[in-house]
Design an enzyme around this catalytic site. Structure first.
Site, PDB file in Angstrom:
ATOM      1  N   THR A  48      -1.263  11.770   0.740  1.00 42.40           N
ATOM      2  CA  THR A  48      -1.027  12.441   2.024  1.00 42.40           C
ATOM      3  C   THR A  48      -2.337  12.932   2.645  1.00 42.40           C
ATOM      4  OG1 THR A  48       1.181  13.144   1.327  1.00 42.40           O
ATOM      5  CG2 THR A  48       0.206  14.363   3.141  1.00 42.40           C
ATOM      6  N   PHE A 119       1.609   7.051  19.982  1.00 36.47           N
ATOM      7  CA  PHE A 119       1.568   6.271  18.749  1.00 36.47           C
ATOM      8  C   PHE A 119       2.377   4.994  18.971  1.00 36.47           C
ATOM      9  CE2 PHE A 119       0.329   7.005  14.254  1.00 36.47           C
ATOM     10  CZ  PHE A 119      -0.699   7.886  14.470  1.00 36.47           C
ATOM     11  N   GLN A 233       5.259  -2.563   5.027  1.00 35.77           N
ATOM     12  CA  GLN A 233       4.545  -2.498   6.304  1.00 35.77           C
ATOM     13  C   GLN A 233       3.064  -2.852   6.160  1.00 35.77           C
ATOM     14  OE1 GLN A 233       3.823   1.453   8.584  1.00 35.77           O
ATOM     15  NE2 GLN A 233       5.227   0.235   9.821  1.00 35.77           N
ATOM     16  N   HIS A 235      -0.371  -2.429   8.133  1.00 36.36           N
ATOM     17  CA  HIS A 235      -0.968  -1.700   9.250  1.00 36.36           C
ATOM     18  C   HIS A 235      -1.954  -2.647   9.921  1.00 36.36           C
ATOM     19  CE1 HIS A 235      -3.067   1.215  11.646  1.00 36.36           C
ATOM     20  NE2 HIS A 235      -2.261   2.174  11.243  1.00 36.36           N
ATOM     21  N   LEU A 245      -8.245   2.584   6.340  1.00 36.65           N
ATOM     22  CA  LEU A 245      -7.450   2.654   7.563  1.00 36.65           C
ATOM     23  C   LEU A 245      -8.278   3.086   8.771  1.00 36.65           C
ATOM     24  CD1 LEU A 245      -4.427   2.556   8.577  1.00 36.65           C
ATOM     25  CD2 LEU A 245      -4.583   5.032   8.549  1.00 36.65           C
ATOM     26  N   GLU A 248      -3.967   4.417  13.952  1.00 37.04           N
ATOM     27  CA  GLU A 248      -3.317   4.028  15.195  1.00 37.04           C
ATOM     28  C   GLU A 248      -3.658   5.018  16.310  1.00 37.04           C
ATOM     29  OE1 GLU A 248       0.503   2.025  14.612  1.00 37.04           O
ATOM     30  OE2 GLU A 248       1.359   3.750  15.650  1.00 37.04           O
ATOM     31  N   ARG A 288       4.001  -1.737  14.576  1.00 34.37           N
ATOM     32  CA  ARG A 288       3.055  -2.336  13.622  1.00 34.37           C
ATOM     33  C   ARG A 288       3.460  -3.719  13.152  1.00 34.37           C
ATOM     34  NH1 ARG A 288       1.896   3.210  10.197  1.00 34.37           N
ATOM     35  NH2 ARG A 288       0.753   4.167  11.902  1.00 34.37           N
ATOM     36  N   HIS A 356       0.357  -1.093   3.935  1.00 37.06           N
ATOM     37  CA  HIS A 356       0.183   0.313   4.253  1.00 37.06           C
ATOM     38  C   HIS A 356       1.317   1.188   3.751  1.00 37.06           C
ATOM     39  CE1 HIS A 356      -1.268   3.700   6.579  1.00 37.06           C
ATOM     40  NE2 HIS A 356      -0.173   3.773   7.292  1.00 37.06           N
ATOM     41  N   ARG A 391       8.791   1.082   9.931  1.00 35.46           N
ATOM     42  CA  ARG A 391       8.581   2.497  10.254  1.00 35.46           C
ATOM     43  C   ARG A 391       7.658   2.637  11.457  1.00 35.46           C
ATOM     44  NH1 ARG A 391       4.361   6.403   9.019  1.00 35.46           N
ATOM     45  NH2 ARG A 391       3.203   4.789   7.904  1.00 35.46           N
ATOM     46  N   ASN A 395       6.060   8.859  11.872  1.00 35.59           N
ATOM     47  CA  ASN A 395       7.379   9.287  11.391  1.00 35.59           C
ATOM     48  C   ASN A 395       7.357   9.623   9.901  1.00 35.59           C
ATOM     49  OD1 ASN A 395       9.020   9.460  13.606  1.00 35.59           O
ATOM     50  ND2 ASN A 395      10.008   7.477  13.343  1.00 35.59           N
TER      51      ASN A 395
END
Ligand SMILES: Cc1cc2nc3c(=O)[nH]c(=O)nc-3n(C[C@H](O)[C@H](O)[C@H](O)COP(=O)(O)OP(=O)(O)OC[C@H]3O[C@@H](n4cnc5c(N)ncnc54)[C@H](O)[C@@H]3O)c2cc1C
Length: 594
Positions: A48, A119, A233, A235, A245, A248, A288, A356, A391, A395
């Site tokens: 996180t 986003f 997913q 990215h 990363l 976004e 994405r 991702h 996703r 979110n």
């Protein structure tokens, strides 16, 4: 063998955003509870902390819960459980304010109100952020808040190796204290898994090295099915090679993507035409899954830019101007300079997709309860049903707050009702058997190297379970994974046989879990004979098929055999399935456009 034990009311595995939010909620619900919070790293090193761009929650007067709901359901290609999405979007704003009250330094407008940004797939500015270090500040805020509650006892650097299940009820976990390698039994009538995603099933990914899918694998091995694991997913904007990363948020602030010809190619993929800032429609703010698929097609057409680390497209921030880049995207500026040798104030950043996020996971209800008494899950390891087949960015941080809290409160109720003693006795007997395989691994004289098996796992996942899939490739992936699991079972050989801070041993244990999760991903993908969201095929099943596949996939572990698959209904409340459309196509269809 497992002489050390901790008997508590609630065990939480995971010190990331979901685990910490759950711990706070449980302690608030009942300050008398004894809560054991385990994490294989110190909490502030959980993944996180690496989140950059933002956390979704309706904030502006011109936004609405209905807007957040619609964007999420369309973004998820109608595979979302709409009852849960309704509850989720309604709870997000309160969670953002809660964080504010606990000290989260949200970025602000000139008048002091929190600022929100665009986003991907969100039709308006809705993502709360703290520059481009949102996860860092969010996790710090939660961590410092947990310190207020004496009932939360931290066990940092404890590796959870197995879940303890007695007569159909979760009753604790078996962990290894990493410093000593000693098994420790944690017993409680309620267990929350908050172990994060499984991006490390792939080689090219944005995830921390610890994101190995373990809670999913532990629940799965004890009869809990994994839901919607085929939806992984990519990215669209990460640094080639390292997978670091590039948020976004860069595109949310007005960054654009161009191909080798300098063209904003997304207009060729149903996401255009380009509109000038500050009213961006889709284009770079498309979802994405579409952006990653567009990259793949550009690459096939020879329109990507070659770099030493593979093909890329260009993310250009220059039109934002120096002041805005430095204010809103300081981390990205630093990362691009250090890791790509590019100064985004003066040149575009080369980017490409990497794995991702895991949309699927441990199925839960809206209270975080899994289909095993006493077991709860929250955060990326859970499948609450809000993300569907794809996703939307921002979110996930919101999810771990909303459902971390729900799981904490529900688990506290369970802990109060069930009581401690009976579970402690059962856990003692189970822990001994659970510790045996991990300890036996230290004595293997023969076997394979962890790195060789991991490389083979990454190769098959990258090649056959990628952005585009086909039946032959997925068959091959399932066969490869069955073989890799068999090789793993035959034995892994470690160079380091000591128990003290043995990271090789931990990697080997992690790999066993990741292999199980990867097999569930590949086999679930093989059985979904359609294309939806992030599961996109380039064979006979290139279209969405609502007649047969507007359903969740449930993968059930069957020991050494491939998982058994079944389908479960998707809950639709008020948004009937439609064709997904962004940009001009959405406007023509009467929608707002992303
Ligand atoms: C680079 C990056 C940027 C992102 N940016 C955003 C963003 O801007 N907005 C957004 O919404 N989402 C973002 N995401 C996604 C989001 O950050 C994650 O989905 C979310 O933080 C996961 O939180 P979590 O609490 O579920 O798990 P994590 O934060 O991954 O924490 C997992 C915890 O479980 C523990 N654990 C795992 N296995 C074991 C075990 N066997 N034994 C003991 N402990 C264990 C770990 O130690 C850790 O404490 C981003 C993700 C990445 C990778």
């Amino acid at each position: 063998m497992t002489e050390r034990s901790v008997d508590s009311d609630l065990v939480i595995v995971g010190g990331g955003g979901a685990g910490l939010r759950a711990a706070i909620a449980a302690a608030e619900a009942d300050p008398g509870l004894r809560i054991a919070l385990l994490s294989k790293v110190v909490p502030m090193r959980s993944h996180t902390v690496a989140a950059e761009g933002g956390a979704a929650g309706v904030a502006r007067a011109d936004d609405s819960l209905a807007g957040h709901f619609t964007d999420t359901v369309a973004g998820g290609d109608w595979l979302c459980d709409q009852d849960v999405v309704e509850r989720f979007v309604a709870a997000c704003p309160e969670e953002m304010v809660r964080l504010e009250q606990w000290g989260c330094p949200w970025s602000r407008q000139a008048d002091g109100r929190p600022q929100v940004r665009f986003f991907g797939g969100m039709t308006t500015q809705r993502s709360w952020y703290a520059a481009d270090k949102t996860g860092f500040h969010l996790l710090h805020t939660l961590f410092q808040t947990t310190l207020r509650y004496p009932g939360i006892e931290r066990y940092d650097e404890y590796y959870c190796a197995d879940l303890l299940v007695d007569d159909g009820e979760a009753c604790g976990v078996l962990a290894l204290e990493i410093a000593s390698g000693e098994p420790v039994r944690f017993s409680a009538p309620a267990v929350i898994l908050a172990t994060g995603g499984a991006g490390r099933a792939y080689g090219q990914n944005t995830n921390a090295g610890i994101v190995t899918g373990e809670g999913m694998a532990m629940a799965y091995a004890h009869g809990v099915p994994l839901r919607d694991m085929e939806f992984v997913q990519w990215h669209p904007t990460t640094l080639p090679g390292s997978g670091i990363l590039i948020t976004e948020g860069c595109r949310g602030e007005g960054g654009v993507l161009t191909n080798r010809e300098g063209r904003r190619y997304l207009q060729d993929y149903g996401l255009g035409p380009p509109e000038p800032w500050p009213r961006p429609k889709a284009m770079e703010l498309g979802p994405r899954d579409w952006l990653s698929q567009a990259f793949w097609r550009e690459d096939q057409a020879g329109r990507t830019v070659p770099t030493a680390q593979g093909a890329a497209v260009q993310l250009d921030l220059r039109q934002l101007g120096e002041a805005r880049i430095l204010e809103r995207l300081p981390l990205i500026t630093d990362v691009a300079r250090r890791f790509a040798g590019v100064d985004p104030l003066h040149a575009p950043i080369p980017v490409r997709p990497a794995v991702h996020y895991t949309m699927g996971g441990i199925p839960t209800d809206a209270e975080g309860a899994a289909p095993l008494a006493g077991l709860f899950a929250a955060g990326e390891c859970a499948s609450t049903g809000i993300h569907g087949a794809n996703r939307l960015g921002s979110n996930s941080l919101a999810e771990l707050l909303v459902f971390g809290r729900a799981a904490g409160e529900a688990a506290a109720r369970r802990a109060r009702e069930a009581g401690r003693r009976r579970h402690a006795r059962a856990a003692a007997q189970l822990a001994e058997a659970a510790a045996r395989p991990a300890l036996a691994m230290l004595r293997n004289e023969r076997g394979e190297r962890v790195a060789a098996l991991r490389d083979a796992l990454h190769a098959t996942m990258e090649r056959h379970v990628g952005i585009f899939r086909n039946q032959a490739g997925l068959e091959q992936a399932c066969a490869d994974l069955a073989e890799l699991r068999e090789r793993y079972r035959r034995g892994v050989r470690l160079d380091d046989r000591s128990r003290i801070y043995n990271t090789e041993w931990l990697s080997a244990l992690e790999l066993g879990h990741t292999l199980q999760v990867a097999e569930a991903m590949a086999c679930s993908a093989r059985a979904r004979l359609e294309s939806r969201g992030a599961h996109r095929r380039d064979d006979a099943y290139s279209e969405r098929d609502d007649e047969r596949f507007l359903v969740h996939t449930l993968a059930h572990a069957r020991g050494e055999a491939a998982p058994a698959l079944e389908h479960a209904p998707v809950t639709i409340t008020r948004a009937a399935p439609q064709r997904r459309a962004y940009g001009a196509a959405a406007e023509a269809a009467g929608g707002e456009g992303a």
